[in-house]
Design an enzyme around this catalytic site. Sequence first.
Site, mmCIF file in Angstrom:
data_model
loop_
_atom_site.group_PDB
_atom_site.id
_atom_site.type_symbol
_atom_site.label_atom_id
_atom_site.label_comp_id
_atom_site.label_asym_id
_atom_site.label_seq_id
_atom_site.Cartn_x
_atom_site.Cartn_y
_atom_site.Cartn_z
ATOM 1 N N HIS A 1 0.805 -1.215 0.000
ATOM 2 C CA HIS A 1 0.000 0.000 0.000
ATOM 3 C C HIS A 1 0.840 1.268 0.000
ATOM 4 C CE1 HIS A 1 -3.387 -2.665 1.003
ATOM 5 N NE2 HIS A 1 -4.137 -1.695 0.536
ATOM 6 N N GLY A 2 2.056 1.207 0.437
ATOM 7 C CA GLY A 2 2.859 2.422 0.418
ATOM 8 C C GLY A 2 4.223 2.250 1.051
#
Length: 470
Positions: free
Chosen positions: A322-323
Site C-alpha cells: 500500500h505504500g
Amino acid sequence: MIFSSIFFIFVFLPVVLVIYYVMPFAGKNLVLLISSLIFYAWGEPVYVILMLLSIGINFVSGMELESHINAGDMAKAKTACIVTAVINFLILGFYKYYGFLIENLNAVLPFEIPYKELALPIGISFYTFQTMSYVIDVYRGKVKAQHDPVAFGAYVSMFPQLIAGPIVRYSDVERQLMKRNISWERFGEGSVWFLRGLGKKVLIANNIGSIYESIVSLGIPQMSALTAWIGCFAYTMQIYYDFGGYSDMAVGLGKMLGFDFMKNFDYPYISRSIKEFWRRWHISLSSWFKEYVYIPLGGNRGGTLKAIRNLMIVWMLTGLWHGAAWNFIFWGLYYGIILCLEKYVLGDALERLPQAARHVYTMVLVMVGWVLFFSPSMGSAMSYLGAMFGIGGKGLIDMTGFYYLKSGLLLGIIAGIGSTPFLRRKFSELLWREERYMQIAGVVMYAGIFLISTAYLVNDTYNPFLYFRF
C-alpha cells in the site's frame, strides 16, 4: 484520467464505446489496447513507456516459459519464472520504494546518500501484480501463454481496472480475451454497476471526505475525542465508498466491454471479525497474496509457529504494497497480529459473544487501523489515536465536535446504512417485481444518480481518489 470526471464520462467513454461496438470482434482488443494507453498517458505520458516495457517483458517471458515446459526442461522454466519475477519486483521496488530505502539508510549511516524523489507511476502496483499472476500461472501450467501481443497488452493495460483494480488474474479472463459475450443486456447491467459506483464516489465519498479533511486540518491540540472519532468515522466511510465505488465502476465498465471482473468488496463493514473483514475488503488483493505468497510459503502446514510466520510475512507485505512508509508496514503487521490472535487465542471466546458485540469489536479495530493508514507518519498516528481517547487533544467533548456531529449526522446515517446490504436488497426486491411502474422507478432513480452526480462534478472541486497513491 479518473472515472468520476466530466471528460471521462462525456467524452472519453462514449467515443471508446462507439468505436468498440462498431468494430468487428477481431479488432476489439486493439481498440481496447489503444484506448487504454491513451487513458493512461492522459495523466502519465512518460510512464506509459514503463507499462509498455512491462507488457513486453512479461509477454516474451510467458512464451519462453511455455517453450521450456513443452520441451520438458522445468529447470530452465523455473529460472525464467524467477528472473521475470525479479525484474518485475525490481521495477516496482525502484519506483515505489527507492526513496523510502535511501531515506532510512540516511537515518542510520554516518554519511548521506543524495537522491531525487521519483513520482510514483499510477497503477504500477496493480498491473505488476497482474503480470506476475500471469507468469506464475504459465509456469504452474494453470494457463497457456498468450501468443497475441495485442490481447496480452489489452489484458495488462485494460483501462477499467488499470489504476485501481480489481487485480484481475489472467486465468480469470483468458477465455474472455479471445471470446466474450457483448450484448445490450450486459451493457445495461454494466451501466447499473457504473452508476451505482459513481453515486458512491461522488455523492457519498466526496462529501463525507470533506468532513474528514476539515477535521484533520484542525490539528491535534484543537481536536476533542468526539471530533477525532467523527473524523475517523468520516475517513472510514470515505475510503469504503471511494475505493468500493471505483471498483463498482470498474466492474460496470468491464461488463460494458464484455468482461466479468471479480467483485472487490462485499459489505466489509458488516463483518463480525477481522478475518471476515478481510474476506470482504479488497478481495482481489487478499486472494492474490493467499494464492501467490501465503500458500507457497506453506500456509498453515508445518505447525503453528510456521503458520504465524507466514501470516506475518503476508501482512507485512500487504502493508508495504500500500505504500513506502513505516505506518503502512505497521498497519499490515497490526492486522497480522490481530488475525493470529483471532485464530489461536480469541477464536472460541469471540464466537460466544453476541453478534452486536462482535460487530462493535471489529469496527473499533478497523477504525483504529484506518488511523495508521491515513496518518502521514507513525508519530502523527499515535497523536491522533491519543486524541481519540482524550490524550493530548482538547478533552473529550467540545462545541466543534457537536458542530460536526450535527452537520454530518444525516450523511453519516446514509453512509452507515448504505454500507450494509439492506438498501440494495430491498431495492432489488422491488425492482424485480412484475409491476412495470417499479421498473420505471428504478430507471428514474439511476437517472437521478447520474444527473445529481454530474451536477456535483461540475460544481465541486473536491474529487480526489484515495488509491491513486498506491
